[in-house]
Design an enzyme around this catalytic site. Structure first.
Site, PDB file in Angstrom:
ATOM      1  N   LYS A   1     -33.241  28.497   2.115  1.00  0.00           N
ATOM      2  CA  LYS A   1     -33.801  29.529   2.985  1.00  0.00           C
ATOM      3  C   LYS A   1     -32.776  29.962   4.025  1.00  0.00           C
ATOM      4  O   LYS A   1     -32.047  29.138   4.581  1.00  0.00           O
ATOM      5  CB  LYS A   1     -35.056  28.970   3.658  1.00  0.00           C
ATOM      6  CG  LYS A   1     -35.773  29.937   4.593  1.00  0.00           C
ATOM      7  CD  LYS A   1     -37.005  29.263   5.182  1.00  0.00           C
ATOM      8  CE  LYS A   1     -37.745  30.167   6.152  1.00  0.00           C
ATOM      9  NZ  LYS A   1     -38.971  29.508   6.686  1.00  0.00           N
TER      10      LYS A   1
ATOM     11  N   SER B   1     -42.637  32.383   6.338  1.00  0.00           N
ATOM     12  CA  SER B   1     -41.330  32.998   6.307  1.00  0.00           C
ATOM     13  C   SER B   1     -40.464  32.532   5.138  1.00  0.00           C
ATOM     14  O   SER B   1     -39.379  33.068   4.922  1.00  0.00           O
ATOM     15  CB  SER B   1     -40.592  32.722   7.625  1.00  0.00           C
ATOM     16  OG  SER B   1     -40.409  31.322   7.818  1.00  0.00           O
TER      17      SER B   1
ATOM     18  N   SER C   1     -45.041  28.136   7.092  1.00  0.00           N
ATOM     19  CA  SER C   1     -44.042  28.942   6.397  1.00  0.00           C
ATOM     20  C   SER C   1     -43.558  28.387   5.076  1.00  0.00           C
ATOM     21  O   SER C   1     -42.856  29.071   4.341  1.00  0.00           O
ATOM     22  CB  SER C   1     -42.840  29.190   7.316  1.00  0.00           C
ATOM     23  OG  SER C   1     -43.183  30.074   8.352  1.00  0.00           O
TER      24      SER C   1
END
Length: 499
Positions: free
Chosen positions: A83, A157, A181
């Site tokens: 990520k 996210s 997330s």
């Protein structure tokens, strides 16, 4: 699907075993995944940094290590995406922010160090919204789409990570979770997302290094964990990531146990409580409620003692917002906003900075967090596991910032997707989102499994038991075979019964 496509859907555990046995070359794996990313990712926008030549070079080096009979780590030759809020020295870490375009860190995050040491190949960086606030609208790289329906959002996210794993663009992605997330995107994309106990996996520089405003917030909330297509892969990766590090004062000691061991346990007599509304303040869509209720019954059929039960804390939304602000370095964040072109600072960041909060507000939030955790430990005196929906809805249209209604009523909550996940982030308990079915529209629904303080093993074991009874890893989203298609899972509700 081609043979290479099927290889892309192989588990990390299988790939590592075949590479160790010389039945499969790391280069063969890398080439298959690279081709698939180049073919599908223009439609998905799961990746924001990807260098094919760099991946091939790492795979060739991994193959040479095999040929030289060198000791091989547990992830040797396995491609793993990261990520874009997690620091990498060989790829930019932009965090979806125009304030960090072109930034390449001078050190890896601890988890990236450990993945590399275990032989994993960093595949690329996955897309995030601006500093992780909200669904995966990235003002620098574009908007990520959900592989089950390209008109829908993967949420955020860790939306890029979840979309990549769901679409077969690598078996594992490292995500981060401060309020949901990992779990929310895993739910929306029909994969497994593990959020380990707070401190189980050390973090640095991310959330810990004040030189990097925007990246340095969420210190008491954020955790890093794997997004995978199987529970076994999540346990494999957690074994690599766990353990203390002096750079993270919150990191936990390592007792030397392996989470990959003893995954398959009998659930007979296990005490499970489940709730669809946190005792009344949370709403959920009917389709989600139905599938979560059926999932609870699956665990009852496996021998667990399952009943409706709730820890009984009040709505913690305001508490979460204040703790999030308290974790942020507001002074440097204000300086960061000045780096943006006029009018282009992310609205959520501007709102965070503009909202007035007093010392009493902060003190009250700290006290409310303590009370919430007290409610949880008391709950776990009577139950071993807590179940909730991972999200109150299925994936919403990709051009919206969030759902417009939940349970038939308009949304007024600023964080509607985190209704079930944020309270567990405040408490720090281990938790996961596991696929428990698909809606009539063909959209995945996730079940949140929450364990007692530090009981990561039981979360994995219950997850594995559910996975064996209702496996999902063979499910293929439409975008996995033909980018541009929208989801169509005819008449599909529950997962297949393979018990």
């Amino acid at each position: 699907m081609t043979a290479d496509d099927e290889l892309c859907f192989a588990s990390a555990h299988e790939l590592a075993a075949r590479i160790r046995a010389r039945d499969l070359s790391p280069v063969e794996v890398a080439d298959a995944v690279i081709e698939r990313i180049e073919r599908l990712d223009p439609h998905l926008v799961a990746f924001c940094a990807f260098e094919a030549d760099q991946v091939r070079a790492a795979a060739e080096e991994a193959e040479q290590a095999v040929m030289r009979n060198e000791p091989l780590g547990p992830l040797h030759g396995v491609p793993i995406s990261v990520k874009d809020l997690i620091f990498t020295t060989d790829l930019p870490t932009v965090g979806g922010s125009k304030a960090y375009v072109g930034f390449v860190p001078d050190e890896d995050d601890i988890v990236v160090e450990r993945v590399r040491r275990a032989g994993g190949i960093v595949l690329g960086k996955t897309n995030v919204p601006d500093f992780g606030y909200g669904p995966t609208f990235d003002p620098v790289f574009g908007t990520t789409r959900n592989p089950w329906d390209l008109t829908r959002s993967p949420a955020g996210s860790s939306g890029g990570s979840a979309a990549a794993v769901a679409a077969g663009l690598g078996p594992v992605s490292l995500g981060s979770d401060g309020g949901g997330s990992i779990r929310v995107p895993a739910s929306f994309c029909g994969i497994y997302g593990l959020n380990p106990s707070f401190g189980r996996v050390p973090l640095y520089p991310g959330t810990r290094d004040t030189r990097f405003p925007g990246f340095s917030g969420w210190e008491s909330l954020e955790r890093i964990g794997p997004l995978t297509r199987t529970v076994t892969d999540a346990a494999l990766v957690l074994d690599v990531l766990k353990g203390p590090d002096p750079r993270d004062r919150h990191s936990l000691p390592d007792a030397g146990e392996r989470y990959l061991d003893d995954l398959d346990r009998d659930l007979t007599g296990l005490r499970i409580g489940w709730t669809l509304d946190w005792g009344g303040y949370a709403r959920v869509d009917a389709a989600v409620a139905t599938l979560v209720e059926r999932a609870a019954q699956v665990l009852a059929d496996l021998g667990a003692e399952v009943e409706t039960a709730c820890p009984g804390f009040p709505d913690p939304a305001a508490t979460f917002g204040t703790i999030m602000a308290l974790d942020a370095d507001l002074r440097t964040m204000r300086e960061l906003v000045d780096r943006y072109p006029p009018g282009e600072a992310p609205p959520r960041l501007v709102t965070l900075l503009e909202q007035e909060r007093s010392f009493v507000d902060a003190s009250s939030a700290v006290a409310a967090r303590k009370s919430l955790y007290n409610s949880l430990w008391r709950f776990f005196e009577h139950y071993d596991v807590l179940l909730t929906p991972s999200t109150p809805v299925t994936a919403f249209p990709v051009d919206l910032p969030g759902p417009t209604e939940i349970g038939g009523l308009p949304v007024t909550d600023p964080m509607p997707l985190a209704r079930f996940t944020a309270p567990i982030s405040l408490a720090g308990n281990p938790c996961a989102s596991i696929p428990c079915g698909w809606s009539e529209e063909g959209l995945p629904v996730g079940l949140q499994i929450v364990g007692n303080h530090l009981d990561d093993r039981l979360v994995l074991q219950v997850s594995r038991a559910f996975e064996r009874a209702r496996p999902w890893a063979d499910a293929r989203p439409p975008a996995a075979s033909a980018a541009g298609a929208t989801a169509s899972v005819s008449g599909r509700g529950d997962l297949h019964d393979h018990s």
